[in-house]
Design a protein around this motif. Structure first.
Motif, mmCIF file in Angstrom:
data_model
loop_
_atom_site.group_PDB
_atom_site.id
_atom_site.type_symbol
_atom_site.label_atom_id
_atom_site.label_comp_id
_atom_site.label_asym_id
_atom_site.label_seq_id
_atom_site.Cartn_x
_atom_site.Cartn_y
_atom_site.Cartn_z
ATOM 1 N N LYS A 1 1.344 -1.283 0.038
ATOM 2 C CA LYS A 1 -0.131 0.064 -0.599
ATOM 3 C C LYS A 1 1.120 1.091 0.018
ATOM 4 C CE LYS A 1 -4.115 -1.677 -0.052
ATOM 5 N NZ LYS A 1 -5.531 -1.168 -1.169
ATOM 6 N N TYR A 2 1.684 1.106 0.786
ATOM 7 C CA TYR A 2 2.950 2.457 1.254
ATOM 8 C C TYR A 2 4.039 2.184 -0.710
ATOM 9 C CZ TYR A 2 6.823 5.164 2.123
ATOM 10 O OH TYR A 2 7.847 6.116 2.076
ATOM 11 N N LYS A 3 3.765 1.490 -0.761
ATOM 12 C CA LYS A 3 4.707 1.397 -2.330
ATOM 13 C C LYS A 3 3.714 2.125 -3.166
ATOM 14 C CE LYS A 3 6.839 -1.832 -5.601
ATOM 15 N NZ LYS A 3 7.337 -3.451 -6.425
ATOM 16 N N GLU A 4 2.395 1.855 -3.685
ATOM 17 C CA GLU A 4 1.376 2.329 -4.403
ATOM 18 C C GLU A 4 1.621 3.595 -4.568
ATOM 19 O OE1 GLU A 4 -3.170 1.642 -4.567
ATOM 20 O OE2 GLU A 4 -2.155 -0.265 -4.963
ATOM 21 N N LYS A 5 1.529 4.066 -3.232
ATOM 22 C CA LYS A 5 0.682 5.814 -2.627
ATOM 23 C C LYS A 5 2.038 6.454 -2.867
ATOM 24 C CE LYS A 5 0.432 9.016 1.456
ATOM 25 N NZ LYS A 5 1.227 10.052 0.517
ATOM 26 N N ILE A 6 3.679 5.802 -2.889
ATOM 27 C CA ILE A 6 4.589 6.761 -3.577
ATOM 28 C C ILE A 6 4.496 6.521 -4.847
ATOM 29 C CG2 ILE A 6 7.012 6.705 -2.982
ATOM 30 C CD1 ILE A 6 6.317 7.681 -1.127
ATOM 31 N N GLU A 7 4.239 5.512 -5.698
ATOM 32 C CA GLU A 7 4.685 5.758 -7.141
ATOM 33 C C GLU A 7 3.539 6.427 -7.671
ATOM 34 O OE1 GLU A 7 3.756 1.494 -7.977
ATOM 35 O OE2 GLU A 7 5.973 1.247 -7.747
ATOM 36 N N LYS A 8 1.923 6.813 -6.798
ATOM 37 C CA LYS A 8 1.066 7.815 -7.521
ATOM 38 C C LYS A 8 1.453 8.796 -7.421
ATOM 39 C CE LYS A 8 -3.675 8.146 -6.810
ATOM 40 N NZ LYS A 8 -4.595 8.320 -5.533
ATOM 41 N N ASP A 9 1.944 9.178 -5.674
ATOM 42 C CA ASP A 9 1.694 10.347 -5.391
ATOM 43 C C ASP A 9 3.246 10.608 -5.412
ATOM 44 O OD1 ASP A 9 -1.294 10.412 -4.579
ATOM 45 O OD2 ASP A 9 -0.551 10.216 -2.896
ATOM 46 N N PHE B 1 7.043 10.827 -4.350
ATOM 47 C CA PHE B 1 7.709 11.178 -3.155
ATOM 48 C C PHE B 1 8.032 12.563 -2.101
ATOM 49 C CE2 PHE B 1 11.784 10.917 -0.400
ATOM 50 C CZ PHE B 1 11.263 10.273 0.552
ATOM 51 N N GLU B 2 7.698 12.713 -1.572
ATOM 52 C CA GLU B 2 8.934 14.156 -0.493
ATOM 53 C C GLU B 2 9.177 14.037 0.681
ATOM 54 O OE1 GLU B 2 7.059 18.250 -1.011
ATOM 55 O OE2 GLU B 2 5.466 17.805 -2.576
ATOM 56 N N PRO B 3 10.532 14.623 0.576
ATOM 57 C CA PRO B 3 11.393 14.537 2.048
ATOM 58 C C PRO B 3 10.656 15.094 3.023
ATOM 59 C CG PRO B 3 13.179 15.112 0.316
ATOM 60 C CD PRO B 3 11.424 14.382 -0.957
ATOM 61 N N ALA B 4 10.902 14.978 3.767
ATOM 62 C CA ALA B 4 10.925 16.412 5.230
ATOM 63 C C ALA B 4 11.358 16.998 4.847
ATOM 64 C CB ALA B 4 9.917 15.281 6.523
ATOM 65 N N GLU C 1 13.004 18.642 7.582
ATOM 66 C CA GLU C 1 14.132 18.539 8.016
ATOM 67 C C GLU C 1 14.485 17.952 8.065
ATOM 68 O OE1 GLU C 1 10.357 17.919 9.652
ATOM 69 O OE2 GLU C 1 10.210 20.374 9.868
ATOM 70 N N ALA C 2 14.567 16.909 6.929
ATOM 71 C CA ALA C 2 15.668 16.025 7.117
ATOM 72 C C ALA C 2 17.187 16.527 5.745
ATOM 73 C CB ALA C 2 15.173 15.148 6.026
ATOM 74 N N PRO C 3 17.879 15.920 6.564
ATOM 75 C CA PRO C 3 19.032 16.021 6.463
ATOM 76 C C PRO C 3 19.139 16.004 5.063
ATOM 77 C CG PRO C 3 19.331 14.794 7.553
ATOM 78 C CD PRO C 3 17.806 14.911 7.670
ATOM 79 N N LYS C 4 20.051 16.984 3.863
ATOM 80 C CA LYS C 4 20.400 16.384 2.244
ATOM 81 C C LYS C 4 22.005 16.030 2.580
ATOM 82 C CE LYS C 4 17.918 19.479 0.835
ATOM 83 N NZ LYS C 4 15.995 19.398 1.247
ATOM 84 N N LEU C 5 21.876 14.613 2.054
ATOM 85 C CA LEU C 5 23.015 14.130 1.777
ATOM 86 C C LEU C 5 23.535 13.977 0.270
ATOM 87 C CD1 LEU C 5 21.437 10.087 2.464
ATOM 88 C CD2 LEU C 5 22.846 12.229 4.412
#
Length: 79
Positions: free
Chosen positions: A60-68, A70-73, A75-79
């Motif tokens: 279900k998570y994979k389906e949501k990511i593929e549809k919508d 991915f946007e990192p938070a 606060e997420a550090p940039k790598l």
């Protein structure tokens, strides 16, 4: 515990498929699908139930990511 035989595996997978179909039709409303959940848990070894529940969540998570997408938070550090 011994491994399930072919007939037991098919019963487990059938119960899983019925539960997942019910959850898909009822927008993951667990109370509506309680009888299917009980059948699933009775038909499958506990480790399999745990695995299949995690697998459904992942799919279900994979389906949501593929549809919508991915946007990192923020606060997420940039790598």
């Amino acid at each position: 515990m011994s491994a399930p035989n072919s007939k037991q595996r098919q019963a487990c997978w059938g119960a899983r498929d019925e539960l997942w179909k019910c959850l898909d039709l009822n927008q993951d409303n667990a109370t509506t699908c309680e009888k299917y959940r009980k059948e699933f848990e009775a038909s499958c070894p506990a480790q399999w139930v745990k695995y299949f529940n995690k697998r459904r969540d992942f799919l279900k998570y994979k389906e949501k990511i593929e549809k919508d997408g991915f946007e990192p938070a923020k606060e997420a550090p940039k790598l």
